[in-house]
Write a protein that holds these residues in place. Structure first.
Motif, PDB file in Angstrom:
ATOM      1  N   UNK A 103       0.642   5.799  -0.662  1.00 17.49           N
ATOM      2  CA  UNK A 103      -0.125   6.969  -1.067  1.00 17.49           C
ATOM      3  C   UNK A 103       0.825   8.037  -1.573  1.00 17.49           C
ATOM      4  N   UNK A 122      -6.760  18.060   6.790  1.00 20.23           N
ATOM      5  CA  UNK A 122      -6.193  19.158   6.005  1.00 20.23           C
ATOM      6  C   UNK A 122      -6.765  20.473   6.533  1.00 20.23           C
ATOM      7  N   UNK A 182       0.852  -1.197   0.000  1.00 20.38           N
ATOM      8  CA  UNK A 182       0.000   0.000   0.000  1.00 20.38           C
ATOM      9  C   UNK A 182       0.881   1.237   0.000  1.00 20.38           C
ATOM     10  N   UNK A 200      -6.052   0.735   5.764  1.00 19.13           N
ATOM     11  CA  UNK A 200      -4.651   0.383   6.014  1.00 19.13           C
ATOM     12  C   UNK A 200      -4.149   1.047   7.307  1.00 19.13           C
ATOM     13  N   UNK A 235      -9.545   7.255   1.077  1.00 15.35           N
ATOM     14  CA  UNK A 235      -8.749   6.148   0.548  1.00 15.35           C
ATOM     15  C   UNK A 235      -7.537   5.869   1.426  1.00 15.35           C
ATOM     16  N   UNK A 236      -7.327   4.594   1.755  1.00 14.38           N
ATOM     17  CA  UNK A 236      -6.185   4.232   2.589  1.00 14.38           C
ATOM     18  C   UNK A 236      -6.508   4.166   4.074  1.00 14.38           C
ATOM     19  N   UNK A 252       4.267  19.263   2.904  1.00 14.30           N
ATOM     20  CA  UNK A 252       4.971  18.001   3.011  1.00 14.30           C
ATOM     21  C   UNK A 252       6.392  18.094   2.482  1.00 14.30           C
ATOM     22  N   UNK A 270       1.299  14.326  -3.518  1.00  7.35           N
ATOM     23  CA  UNK A 270       1.818  15.538  -4.161  1.00  7.35           C
ATOM     24  C   UNK A 270       1.406  15.547  -5.629  1.00  7.35           C
ATOM     25  N   UNK A 321      -6.713  12.899   4.788  1.00  3.13           N
ATOM     26  CA  UNK A 321      -5.717  12.456   3.812  1.00  3.13           C
ATOM     27  C   UNK A 321      -4.824  11.424   4.488  1.00  3.13           C
ATOM     28  N   UNK A 322      -4.461  10.381   3.735  1.00  4.29           N
ATOM     29  CA  UNK A 322      -3.589   9.357   4.297  1.00  4.29           C
ATOM     30  C   UNK A 322      -2.178   9.545   3.753  1.00  4.29           C
ATOM     31  N   UNK A 323      -1.222   9.655   4.678  1.00  2.00           N
ATOM     32  CA  UNK A 323       0.163   9.858   4.293  1.00  2.00           C
ATOM     33  C   UNK A 323       1.016   8.997   5.210  1.00  2.00           C
ATOM     34  N   UNK A 324       1.855   8.176   4.643  1.00  2.00           N
ATOM     35  CA  UNK A 324       2.726   7.281   5.420  1.00  2.00           C
ATOM     36  C   UNK A 324       1.949   6.503   6.485  1.00  2.00           C
ATOM     37  N   UNK A 325       0.802   5.967   6.100  1.00  2.00           N
ATOM     38  CA  UNK A 325      -0.010   5.145   6.990  1.00  2.00           C
ATOM     39  C   UNK A 325      -0.608   5.889   8.180  1.00  2.00           C
ATOM     40  N   UNK A 376      -2.338  21.308   0.086  1.00  2.00           N
ATOM     41  CA  UNK A 376      -1.187  20.794   0.850  1.00  2.00           C
ATOM     42  C   UNK A 376      -0.055  20.241   0.019  1.00  2.00           C
ATOM     43  N   UNK A 377       0.288  20.930  -1.022  1.00  2.00           N
ATOM     44  CA  UNK A 377       1.457  20.504  -1.785  1.00  2.00           C
ATOM     45  C   UNK A 377       2.715  21.019  -1.092  1.00  2.00           C
TER      46      UNK A 377
END
Lengths: 137, 675
Positions: A64, B91, A62, B129, B125-126, B662, A67, B82-86, B658-659
């Motif tokens: 994501x 936001x 999995x 997980x 989404x995500x 991160x 960007x 938002x899902x980022x690094x699990x 949010x570009x």
């Protein structure tokens, strides 16, 4: 037999995508007839990946990508060694009627595999093909 | 659950004397108790808890909004997370905020498009997980909605005995699952005696007591059951609870049901709230759900003599004030509301000016010089290759005002503004919303009738455009007077100013070429007429006279519209206002904030340092001998327009999608590809 497999997927978007979420089922499980000698999933751009095993025993990757991007590539390289299946000779001596009995006693173990999915619906090509080989009592 | 609390409040307000003779348990504290439990699922000591709702489309949205408010937690939708690094993040305009606990009020099947319904836009989404990795707690757990399955009802006593080792105190409701051949036969043999319902939801297939159960109805019911028997259960008629209601002084029997709420605090520790949502059907109807005609009423649990009343209602602790963070979705909706409203206003006032000019006595030279200016100056269309139809005729202007199919029309811009505002209606004051409703109703009736006479079309166009531009201005005034000037609202003003700056810059860029063509002393008169048209369309002719008190010339016009700090239409003034708004809304500075502010300041400095007067004079001296592509003025204005358009990306990347947050600010945003 030893197979070296490269499997690549390259997404190119017409505009730019802002977020992407993917589950990649690209890792074959080790079974009695196959062994995964080496395996690597490369994602371009490089993204942190986490794994889990789904209910059918498949390892799933999995990741994501949050960007803006116009391309996303997944490259899967693996080396797999397979062996011919050793069929139990005594199974051939079982009659069809007996085999049916045996099968119905373990039906619950295979229940999940027997369910229709969007890709393989009941009554589709797969069912017709099965029907051409054996009649399902 | 909010209905349970609201019913008690309503009852206490309408019939306070009813409470005098009874000691009853309070339920006012329920949201606080719930928040405590939600917080206990987090690993952090001060977790961020959010309520995930499906948004205004949901019938229970008022409940979600009430609970979120009472618990002091953000009310969010799938797109806010938002899902980022699990891990799950919220936001917000100040950056991404890690979320540890989600109180989910959307159906499991829509929770994560990667796992459940692929086309779900409500979910995150995500998310599943993250649950697997244990970085977020979702309450209630995925899969727990299974207990709503009515086919499980016959097994309730067995389940209770097996899992809890206890005997049920209440009898279960006699229920037949129609997926079972024997049970189905029993029911189908005597269909009139049963009430048939699907496994989930409020629907009831059987006709109620108000209608006769005739052969035709029975056949239809039988057909529906047999199409998917496993999807239905049947319960004997007469098994549902009844209550007595007084209507016009007469007692009447009604169907009712109770919904009881409980909190599991881990292990055996369960808290059942001392109250219930009691739903009452209309006379003769089975339907107790409010969307099917049912009502609800307050339900009391008496304090027994000698029993403790429980702790006194506590206040939500000061340590957890309501989240101040404005989510990016809310900010974005505000931003686009502002942009589209300004677009609608600018376009409408331009069309109104043209209609007014048409009735004036313009001489043929003026007419030929004015018309090209009109077409060029309208707000830019979305999509690079979009072409606008000519607006030189009343029919063209009528279309540009009323045609919903034209994405560049006044009505389209007004519609988009109200759609955006609708998605954040709870953030708007009633007064501001009612102004927008009036704007919407202005275009409600389908007025596009091709056969209308041109004079009639012109009158309708002019009236609607004048009215629309007034209403938009009124909206901003009313909103500023009646609304909290929080981070969300400021994005509406930012959107308004960015749009205005873009329209000014675009108007100048699109008319400069023809100005350059008509350069040279011999064409002075033509140039003046064109410049006058530009100023009139931008609503700045009087402003120009007040600022310069001289004939209209290219240098001063450019100077005023790019640089003047007081003129509302000037790009400089719009940018300065955006900077003010940003600085006020961002107490702490983030990457996004710094980058955006630096970008706007750099553009402002550049346009202030440009000597527009000198650039314009240089063109006049060349007398049209130089090719357009070599004109320094044209190049400069095109460049400034591009830079003004880029401000949108800075704002959007920094606060809305949010570009920035991160990555390090100096890294390029578009990730390069090797090989």
């Amino acid at each position: 037999m030893r197979f070296e497999i490269t499997h690549s997927t390259d997404y190119r978007y017409q505009g730019s995508a802002i977020e992407a979420y993917l589950e990649a089922r690209l890792t074959p499980p080790d079974t009695a007839t196959q062994r995964v000698l080496s395996h690597r999933i490369e994602i371009v751009p490089d993204l942190p990946t986490s794994f889990y095993t789904d209910t059918f025993g498949n390892p799933v990757a999995f990741f994501s990508h949050t960007l803006r991007h116009e391309r996303l590539a997944i490259l899967n390289r693996l080396v797999v060694e397979t062996q011919p299946p050793q069929l139990p000779a005594e199974a051939l001596e079982v009659t069809v009627a007996e085999a049916r009995q045996l099968f119905s006693s373990v039906l619950l173990d295979y229940f999940d595999y027997l369910q229709p999915t969007t890709n393989v619906p009941v009554g589709g090509k797969a069912t017709a093909w099965c029907g051409s080989i054996c009649s399902l009592g | 659950m909010s209905y349970m609390i609201q019913n008690r409040r309503a009852m206490a307000r309408v019939l306070p004397q009813a409470f005098e003779d009874y000691a009853i348990h309070s339920i006012a504290d329920a949201p606080t108790e719930m928040l405590e439990v939600l917080r206990s699922f987090a690993r952090e000591s001060d977790p961020t808890v959010v309520l995930l709702s499906s948004g205004q489309g949901s019938a229970a949205y008022s409940e979600h909004s009430f609970l979120a408010r009472r618990m002091g937690i953000p009310l969010v939708q799938g797109g806010d997370l938002l899902v980022l690094n699990d891990c799950v993040y919220l936001k917000t305009v100040t950056g991404l905020e890690r979320v540890e606990v989600i109180y989910s009020r959307i159906s499991d099947t829509w929770l994560d498009p990667l796992v459940f319904h692929r086309d779900s836009l409500l979910g995150v989404p995500g998310l599943v997980q993250c649950i697997r990795q244990g970085t977020v707690a979702v309450i209630n757990a995925v899969g727990s909605q299974l207990v709503d399955d009515r086919a499980l009802l016959p097994f309730a006593p067995t389940l209770i005995r097996y899992y809890l080792g206890e005997s049920p105190i209440l009898d279960e409701l006699e229920t037949y699952w129609l997926g079972d051949l024997d049970q189905r036969e029993v029911v189908l043999n005597d269909l009139a005696k049963f009430i048939v319902r699907p496994l989930y939801g409020e629907r009831i297939l059987s006709p109620d007591e108000r209608e006769p159960f005739d052969a035709r109805k029975e056949r239809a019911l039988r057909r529906e059951i047999l199409a998917n028997p496993a999807g239905f259960v049947a319960q004997p008629r007469g098994s549902s609870a009844l209550t007595l209601c007084f209507e016009s002084g007469k007692p009447r029997t009604r169907h009712q049901d109770h919904i009881v709420f409980a909190l599991s605090r881990g292990g055996d520790d369960c808290l059942v709230f001392p109250g219930a949502l009691t739903r009452v059907a209309e006379e003769g109807s089975f339907f107790t759900a409010s969307e099917l005609g049912g009502g609800s009423k307050d339900t009391w649990v008496e304090i027994e003599p000698g029993e403790e009343a429980g702790s006194a209602p506590r206040l939500v602790r000061d340590a957890h004030p309501p989240s101040r963070h404005v989510t990016s979705r809310v900010a974005e909706a505000f931003y686009w509301t502002g942009r589209y409203l300004e677009r609608a206003r600018s376009l409408a006032s331009m069309i109104a000016v043209i209609e007014a000019l048409e009735t004036e006595e313009l001489n043929p030279t003026e007419r030929t010089l004015y018309r090209p200016v009109w077409n060029r100056m309208l707000p830019p269309l979305e999509g690079r290759h979009a072409a606008r139809q000519s607006i030189s005729s009343p029919a063209g202007r009528y279309r540009l005002t009323f045609d919903v199919a034209d994405s560049g029309s006044v009505v389209s811009a007004a519609q988009r503004a109200t759609w955006n505002a609708e998605s954040i209606q709870e953030c708007l004051s009633n007064e501001a919303w009612s102004t927008l409703s009036r704007l919407r109703s202005l275009f409600d009736k389908p007025r596009r009738r091709a056969e209308q006479a041109e004079s009639r079309q012109a009158a309708l166009t002019r009236r609607a455009c004048e009215h629309a531009s007034e209403l938009v201005a009124q909206f901003f005034g009313v909103a500023q007077t009646t609304m909290i000037a929080d981070g969300g609202w400021r994005f509406c003003e930012i959107g308004q100013r960015i749009e205005r700056a873009v329209i000014t810059a675009n108007a100048l860029a699109s008319t400069t070429r023809s100005l350059v063509r008509s350069s040279g002393p011999a064409r002075e008169h033509a140039r003046e007429i064109q410049l006058s048209a530009i100023l009139r369309l931008l609503g700045c002719r009087d402003v120009y006279r007040r600022v310069y008190q001289m004939r209209i010339e290219a240098g001063p016009v450019l100077q005023m519209l790019w640089q003047n700090p007081m003129v509302p239409r000037s790009v400089n003034r719009c940018l300065s206002h955006c900077l003010d708004m940003l600085v006020r809304s961002q107490p702490e500075s983030s990457h996004g904030f710094q980058r955006t502010v630096a970008g706007i300041e750099a553009l402002r400095d550049e346009l202030l340092q440009t000597d527009w007067d000198q650039l314009a004079d240089a063109e006049v001296e060349k007398s049209g001998r130089v090719a357009i592509s070599q004109s320094e003025l044209v190049t400069r204005i095109d460049h400034m327009l591009e830079r003004t358009l880029d401000i949108h990306h800075l704002i959007s990347d920094g606060f809305l999608n949010h570009q920035i947050h991160m990555r390090e600010a100096d890294q390029p945003l578009l990730i390069g590809f090797q090989g």
